[in-house]
Design an enzyme around this catalytic site. Sequence first.
Site, PDB file in Angstrom:
ATOM      1  N   ARG A  44     -21.166 -31.506 -82.380  1.00  0.00           N
ATOM      2  CA  ARG A  44     -22.541 -32.086 -81.630  1.00  0.00           C
ATOM      3  C   ARG A  44     -23.014 -31.419 -80.504  1.00  0.00           C
ATOM      4  NH1 ARG A  44     -17.351 -35.554 -80.140  1.00  0.00           N
ATOM      5  NH2 ARG A  44     -16.779 -34.381 -79.529  1.00  0.00           N
ATOM      6  N   ASN A  72     -18.399 -37.958 -83.355  1.00  0.00           N
ATOM      7  CA  ASN A  72     -17.893 -37.777 -84.851  1.00  0.00           C
ATOM      8  C   ASN A  72     -17.279 -39.406 -85.294  1.00  0.00           C
ATOM      9  OD1 ASN A  72     -17.368 -35.279 -84.393  1.00  0.00           O
ATOM     10  ND2 ASN A  72     -15.170 -35.451 -83.132  1.00  0.00           N
TER      11      ASN A  72
END
Length: 94
Positions: free
Chosen positions: A22, A40
Amino acid sequence: MDMGHVLAEVHVYGRVQGVFFRQFTKNTAQELGIAGYARNLPDGCVQVLAEGPKQSVEILLQRLRVGPPMSCVDSLGVEWKQASGEFTGFVIRR
């Protein structure tokens, strides 16, 4: 909204959680001037919403296919959508 802007909803599958995926996505998106978010999902994939110039979003997709060093991307699912202009920057969502 500029006609050259697009929104891509991307699901990145593979070893992509716990490997700074990320953060890698955020850094790359900011470098390319792309707005949106990465988060996520419970199934182990990373969801990315990326909005910006089509060429920049396509570059982001190429980089997501490779990912950061510790990741292992198996596949990308990409759904192209109408750009909304709702995002002002790129963030990591929990």
